[in-house]
Design a protein around this motif. Sequence first.
Motif, short mmCIF file in Angstrom:
data_model
loop_
_atom_site.label_atom_id
_atom_site.label_comp_id
_atom_site.label_asym_id
_atom_site.label_seq_id
_atom_site.Cartn_x
_atom_site.Cartn_y
_atom_site.Cartn_z
N VAL A 1 0.79 -1.29 -0.09
CA VAL A 1 -0.12 0.05 -0.05
C VAL A 1 0.90 1.33 -0.01
CG1 VAL A 1 -1.97 1.25 1.18
CG2 VAL A 1 -2.05 -1.31 1.19
N GLY A 2 0.49 2.37 -0.84
CA GLY A 2 1.45 3.44 -1.20
C GLY A 2 2.51 2.76 -2.12
N ASP B 1 3.38 -19.06 -6.66
CA ASP B 1 2.42 -19.51 -6.26
C ASP B 1 1.58 -18.28 -5.15
OD1 ASP B 1 2.28 -22.00 -7.36
OD2 ASP B 1 3.50 -22.73 -5.77
N GLY B 2 2.32 -17.37 -5.03
CA GLY B 2 1.73 -16.02 -4.43
C GLY B 2 1.34 -14.92 -5.06
N GLY B 3 0.82 -14.04 -4.53
CA GLY B 3 0.41 -12.80 -5.26
C GLY B 3 0.74 -11.38 -4.51
N VAL B 4 0.87 -10.48 -5.39
CA VAL B 4 1.18 -9.03 -4.61
C VAL B 4 -0.02 -8.15 -5.43
CG1 VAL B 4 2.76 -7.13 -4.41
CG2 VAL B 4 3.58 -9.49 -4.58
N GLN B 5 -0.64 -7.58 -4.42
CA GLN B 5 -1.59 -6.38 -4.90
C GLN B 5 -1.02 -5.04 -4.17
OE1 GLN B 5 -4.95 -9.37 -2.65
NE2 GLN B 5 -6.06 -7.81 -4.45
N THR C 1 -8.50 1.13 0.68
CA THR C 1 -7.69 0.64 -0.59
C THR C 1 -8.56 0.06 -1.21
OG1 THR C 1 -7.43 -1.36 0.95
CG2 THR C 1 -5.62 0.45 1.06
N GLY C 2 -9.73 -0.72 -1.11
CA GLY C 2 -10.28 -1.52 -1.73
C GLY C 2 -10.20 -2.66 -1.89
N HIS D 1 -7.37 0.64 9.31
CA HIS D 1 -7.82 0.08 8.03
C HIS D 1 -7.18 -1.02 7.67
CE1 HIS D 1 -9.71 -0.59 4.10
NE2 HIS D 1 -8.30 -0.19 3.45
N LEU D 2 -5.66 -1.09 7.48
CA LEU D 2 -4.80 -2.01 6.94
C LEU D 2 -4.88 -3.16 7.76
CD1 LEU D 2 -1.68 -0.06 5.68
CD2 LEU D 2 -3.96 -0.46 4.53
N ALA D 3 -4.93 -2.82 9.06
CA ALA D 3 -5.21 -4.13 10.03
C ALA D 3 -6.39 -5.12 9.60
CB ALA D 3 -5.25 -3.76 11.41
N THR D 4 -7.49 -4.43 9.03
CA THR D 4 -8.64 -5.34 8.67
C THR D 4 -8.25 -6.12 7.41
OG1 THR D 4 -9.67 -3.83 7.32
CG2 THR D 4 -10.20 -3.39 9.60
N LEU D 5 -7.24 -5.83 6.81
CA LEU D 5 -6.96 -6.55 5.52
C LEU D 5 -6.18 -7.79 5.59
CD1 LEU D 5 -5.89 -3.66 3.29
CD2 LEU D 5 -8.20 -4.42 3.68
#
Length: 279
Positions: A59-60, A77-81, A115-116, A144-148
């Motif tokens: 994020v950012g 096998d992983g992913g980055v958003q 962030t969406g 917010h980020l803690a909820t992700l």
Amino acid sequence: MTRGGPPVGREGAGERRYALELDPGEVERYRMMAEQARAAEADLWELAGIGPGARVGDVGCGPGALLPALSAAVGPDGGVQAVDADPDAVAAARALVAAAALGNVTVTQGRADHTGLEEGSLDAVMLRHVLAHNGGAEDAIVAHLATLVRPGGCLYLVDVDGTAMRTLPEQADLTDLNERYAAFRAARGDDNRAGLRLADRLLRAGLELVEFRGRYFIGQPPPAVRPPSWAARDAMVNAGMATEEDVRRWDRAFGEVRAAPVPPTIFAPIFTAVGRRPA
């Protein structure tokens, strides 16, 4: 690098808060910082679960300097958003992802406090050098980020103590530039000591503190790389905290430093905190 307020990513609703212009020199500075960070924080990445198969949020993300390293860390096998609020940064990050063929990385536009991204969907979320530029919105962003992150997942925060940064040998005009930049950010309500408060913010968000660590970056930047204070010159002029003559004077000073027999050395205290969401 996210700047703030109302709570944002790189840019606020109706007001551009991101003071650093995204020019080639600034992008090069991001990439230099990313290389140093990956080398210095390898054990912390592992501690936070940033490894093969992990789902990670950046994020950012700015122009995506850290995305190749994150992509390699999580593997196929992983992913980055990746998320950033600045459309120019998003475009730059997407271009980097395409050029490097990072098939496990996506980049979207979104604010640091909105962030969406799906709640509980990630193994780890990283936020680097964002809170120092979001005065008043820091706790909302961390909450917010803690909820992700999923239960047992980690939030990974990095920031600096801007009041303790030094460059030697000193150059009077560049010292003036950095002092003006500090005053400019303070006037915006930004936290020049954000790195010192990372652990407290994780705890207030209901996370378990796993690690809180500080280190000093000591090094010489490439000659073409200039500091964030220079990247914010136009914003400072627009805010009435500098003049065009100041900008020309600072530019000349950079030229003098570049030609000097002894290159400058930067001393920068950087803090990292890792918080885990209770299972």
